[in-house]
Design an enzyme around this catalytic site. Structure first.
Site, mmCIF file in Angstrom:
data_model
loop_
_atom_site.group_PDB
_atom_site.id
_atom_site.type_symbol
_atom_site.label_atom_id
_atom_site.label_comp_id
_atom_site.label_asym_id
_atom_site.label_seq_id
_atom_site.Cartn_x
_atom_site.Cartn_y
_atom_site.Cartn_z
ATOM 1 N N GLY B 53 -1.814 -4.076 -3.197
ATOM 2 C CA GLY B 53 -0.453 -4.531 -3.442
ATOM 3 C C GLY B 53 0.412 -3.358 -3.820
ATOM 4 N N GLU B 69 1.976 -3.994 3.047
ATOM 5 C CA GLU B 69 0.736 -3.736 2.303
ATOM 6 C C GLU B 69 -0.485 -4.036 3.163
ATOM 7 O OE1 GLU B 69 0.309 -2.366 -0.592
ATOM 8 O OE2 GLU B 69 2.448 -2.206 -1.060
ATOM 9 N N GLU B 73 -3.384 -1.244 4.466
ATOM 10 C CA GLU B 73 -4.798 -1.311 4.097
ATOM 11 C C GLU B 73 -5.719 -1.572 5.280
ATOM 12 O OE1 GLU B 73 -5.559 -0.254 1.370
ATOM 13 O OE2 GLU B 73 -3.650 -0.416 0.310
ATOM 14 N N PRO B 90 3.772 -12.524 -19.191
ATOM 15 C CA PRO B 90 4.002 -11.231 -19.855
ATOM 16 C C PRO B 90 2.667 -10.673 -20.332
ATOM 17 C CG PRO B 90 5.523 -12.903 -20.684
ATOM 18 C CD PRO B 90 4.513 -13.618 -19.836
ATOM 19 N N GLU B 122 -12.490 4.398 -1.216
ATOM 20 C CA GLU B 122 -11.219 3.902 -1.714
ATOM 21 C C GLU B 122 -11.032 2.388 -1.558
ATOM 22 O OE1 GLU B 122 -8.070 5.927 0.145
ATOM 23 O OE2 GLU B 122 -7.197 6.588 -1.730
#
Lengths: 234, 234
Positions: B53, B69, B73, B90, B122
DNA sequence: ACAAAAGTGTTGAGAGTACACCCATGC
DNA sequence: GCATGGGTGTACTCTCAACACTTTTGT
């Protein structure tokens, strides 16, 4: 990311859109599915009707923000509310980039309070079949909300959320008919809703009105909202 | 808002959260439902796996950001992608307030490209039944995505999106079994999927492998993805 | 007694489910 | 010819959908 650096991970690197929540508030009023709108006082779209909403405070969850907007407009808490969709097309707000997380809420007519500070011209209920011109992309949000509501009614029992705590089966059937926009067979409706075991009798009967008094029901607290339908692939 | 002023309408009045999109990328690999994760290089959660993301650019729609995105990828474009849910509690990102709009994508194994710039450590595919420790609230997002995928499979035909353009009925059934996590009856599956008329024969037969060659099918372009199931209230 | 709304059963059709054997090909 | 996976049909059950009359109350 092929050329990923630590800068890509830094939230401050990017200009931030604003985030709002908008709450589509549905109720059944005068045998119609109606939605609560507010008239905007300031540009853009001054004097145009809009879905109630506002900016998300920096330390407030999205759900809390939605519940706060709902309470501000209706004085109501503890009603059905769920996240609908997030709308973020650039340009939907002419001032700046605004991403809005839309919610929809179902409010029984009998709990709606007229807020003391309101002057009557500020907010209003509108039938979904007769909407005024709307600000931003709010027409799209309303259309999406209605589709979702109809859809949910077909496989869950959220319909109760639009009725008072206790209600008759005929009232419940009316609610379904209004939202789905079609007539339902009384016997089939009753058999099906009772078989799903989401209701319990109160033992009381409705006295007012003409004709034979109707048994009053309430929604069972322990009932599962998702009613399993047959699946496409079993 | 009882004491509404023009300041309430000013987007710059409020501190703005950051907005990201996260894309849950599913594929069927080795007869398992697998998800693509990336290992974070930098804090917070350095060296921990995460859903791919990134931040939404200021002039980019949410859908475009999600597609970007995904392409970054997997090198893949034009696959099934839909908005899942928006997560904004939050504290879910320890640095600052971050609201993420989650998407999920279905990618056929055969179109996934290994990107030249990637070093193998990765990114990685992980079976949903054997996930590593995850950054942020990404475990919650993945669980939600899997629930939604299973659910959608029950009333739409998105299952095709995980297969190559042409496939055999047995391959399709395997895909459904993997995602739903249960065995299906071969005859009933075939009757039902053919009755829904979302497939067409290619006329070709699969040659490789042992046993009798299987008829190859493709998904019909003109097919309606939503397959109507019986409704709770007719 | 009559107006008004509540309440109640049955039947036929279609869909779902369970279940076992023959077919085409490669080796 | 045999191992491997592909392909097919039928009987039972259950749910759905359509349909009309009796019951209880107020006036």
């Amino acid at each position: 990311m092929t050329t990923e650096t630590i800068a890509d991970y830094n939230p401050n690197r990017y200009e931030r859109p604003s985030i709002t929540v908008d709450v589509v508030i549905f109720s059944l009023i005068n045998n119609q599915l109606q939605v609560l709108l507010v008239k905007r006082k300031y540009p853009p779209f001054a004097d145009i009707w809009a879905i109630p909403g506002g900016f998300v405070r920096i330390d407030e969850s999205l759900e809390d923000a939605a519940a706060r907007e709902l309470a501000e407009e209706t004085g109501v808490t503890n009603v059905y509310i769920e996240q609908l969709y997030t709308f973020g097309t650039p340009g939907r707000d002419p001032r700046t980039r605004v991403v809005t997380v839309a919610y929809f809420a179902l409010v029984p007519q009998d709990v709606i309070k007229h807020r003391p500070g309101d002057d009557a011209s500020e907010t209003g209920w509108f039938p979904m079949c007769n909407l005024p011109e709307l600000a931003f992309d709010h027409d799209e949000i309303l259309a999406y909300a209605q589709t979702r509501l109809r859809y949910k009614l077909e496989y869950t029992s959220v319909g109760f959320q639009l009725l008072p705590d206790i209600f008759t089966l005929t009232e419940l059937q009316k609610a379904y008919e209004i939202i789905l926009g079609e007539a339902l067979d009384k016997r089939n409706f009753r058999r099906k809703i009772l078989a799903s075991e989401v209701l319990e009798e109160t033992g009381e009967k409705k006295k007012e009105g003409e004709g034979r008094p109707a048994m009053l029901y309430r929604y069972r607290d322990d009932a599962v909202a998702e009613v399993k339908t047959r699946r496409l692939f079993p």
